[in-house]
Design an enzyme around this catalytic site. Structure first.
Site, PDB file in Angstrom:
ATOM      1  CG  LEU A 204      -2.118  -1.002   1.111  1.00 62.16           C
ATOM      2  CD1 LEU A 204      -3.003  -0.885   2.356  1.00 62.16           C
ATOM      3  CD2 LEU A 204      -2.960  -0.757  -0.132  1.00 62.16           C
ATOM      4  CG  HIS A 205       3.116   2.497  -3.593  1.00 60.45           C
ATOM      5  ND1 HIS A 205       3.150   3.471  -4.565  1.00 60.45           N
ATOM      6  CD2 HIS A 205       2.816   1.339  -4.220  1.00 60.45           C
ATOM      7  CE1 HIS A 205       2.889   2.899  -5.734  1.00 60.45           C
ATOM      8  NE2 HIS A 205       2.689   1.606  -5.552  1.00 60.45           N
ATOM      9  CB  ALA A 206       1.221   7.430  -2.840  1.00 66.72           C
TER      10      ALA A 206
END
Lengths: 295, 94
Positions: free
Chosen positions: B14-16
């Site tokens: 879950l990165h940007a």
């Protein structure tokens, strides 16, 4: 600049918005002569003409005028010599005089002609200068564009144009915004009517020309609308083939739009300096997460 | 209350970009939605509001980690199943 003679020959079109010094033409070399441009007779041309015999002088000037040049400008406030006068009158070429030295005149005239010939459009929107960032506020009427601009002026920023902004593309490919001449300095605030901005906020509250750096599209708050929550997706808007960054901002009661727009402008400035906060944070996250998943 | 557990399997976690898709989806529902996960290193239990982008990012969810989605409200069923679908689809990444 003053008219030396030939005012009755106006109006005359300038087919090519540029300046030419007809030095070479006066020596008799007419190949590639830019006759469609304004012809400037400066110190060098004058001195050269003086070195010729009167008959040759007249012949060469007639050769220049015969090619239907738009007009002639004499710099350093020099008056027309008799041969120039008779040749120009013969071919109905107006002659003007400028107190400037030739190089200055060429620079000034080039800039003026470029601005006059620049593509120009009118757009619906209020433009402000926020700490050197030109921001155009757009959105449906009644959403508070003028009120937001007013709040920005109260914070010390300057108004470029209210409601209708004139955009032109300059020679460097930037979009420059300004106000329509008649309504310049004025704003309409619903309930108050028309106000004169510099009288209320001082001359520093107005800016006549400003480069456009950012477009803010104000829109009604819609919780279901897909909204960029990271600022990673950059949108642009195109004016006269120049694209300008675009940010969509939802307006909700109680949301201080002036503050949000001020931050948007500063963030734009930061991006232009090479710092993109959203991208940098994402890169940091990607690095941390990738490293962890390898363990 | 409706809840479910699912493993995040997209490339980076879950990165940007995936987080913003997740938050965008969560915001379409009126239910209160929480996401939690257990940090495998410290054993610490972390929880965040599914409608807050920075909240989701602070979870530090990487590839292979399990998250626990809990929703409470009128549309809890729909909310959880939509979010699960998004995670299963690897957020539309290739």
């Amino acid at each position: 600049m003053e008219l030396e003679f030939g005012g009755e020959y106006f109006p005359r079109p300038i087919p090519e918005s540029a300046i030419n010094r007809p030095g070479l033409a006066l020596t008799g070399f007419f190949r590639h002569f830019s006759y469609r441009r304004i012809q400037v007779i400066g110190l060098a041309e004058f001195d050269y003409l003086r070195s010729l015999t009167a008959a040759l002088r007249l012949e060469r000037i007639r050769e220049v005028c015969r090619r239907d040049i738009p007009c002639m400008v004499l710099t350093r406030n020099r008056h027309a010599i008799p041969e120039l006068m008779s040749a120009a009158q013969e071919y109905q070429i107006p002659v003007m005089r400028s107190p400037m030295i030739t190089s200055r005149f060429i620079n000034a005239a080039t800039i003026i002609m470029e601005n006059l010939a620049a593509p120009q459009i009118r757009v619906q929107g209020t433009m402000v200068d926020i700490m050197g960032i030109g921001v155009l506020l757009q959105g449906p009427p009644g959403l508070g564009k003028s009120e937001t601009a007013l709040a920005l002026i109260e914070r010390g920023h300057s108004l470029v144009a209210d409601d209708v902004t004139v955009l032109r593309r300059d020679s460097e490919g930037f979009v420059i915004g300004s106000a329509v001449q008649v309504t310049r300095y004025h704003m309409e605030i619903r309930g108050l009517g028309i106000i004169h901005v510099p009288s209320l906020f001082g001359v520093a509250s107005m800016r006549s020309n400003m480069r456009l750096d950012l477009v803010i599209q104000m829109q009604p708050w819609d919780p279901a609308a897909d909204m960029d929550r990271t600022g990673l997706n950059s949108e642009t808007m195109t004016f006269m083939d120049v694209s300008v960054p675009l940010i969509r901002l939802p307006v909700a009661p109680g949301r201080d739009m002036a503050q949000v727009i001020e931050v948007a402008a500063l963030n734009q400035k930061l991006k232009r300096m090479g710092h993109d906060a959203a991208k940098e944070l994402d890169q940091k996250l990607v690095n941390v997460l990738t490293e962890k998943s390898r363990m | 209350m409706k809840d479910t557990k699912i493993v995040v399997n997209n490339k980076v976690g879950l990165h940007a970009r995936p987080a913003s898709l997740f938050v965008q989806e969560a915001n379409k529902y009126s239910s209160d939605i929480q996401v939690s996960c257990k940090d495998p290193d410290s054993g610490e239990n972390r929880e965040a509001n599914a409608k807050s982008i920075l909240g989701i990012l602070t979870l530090g969810v990487y590839q292979g980690m399990e998250i626990h989605i809990k929703a409470e409200g009128d549309d809890e069923e729909a909310a959880v199943s939509a979010l699960v679908k998004l995670v299963e689809a690897n957020f539309g990444e290739d």
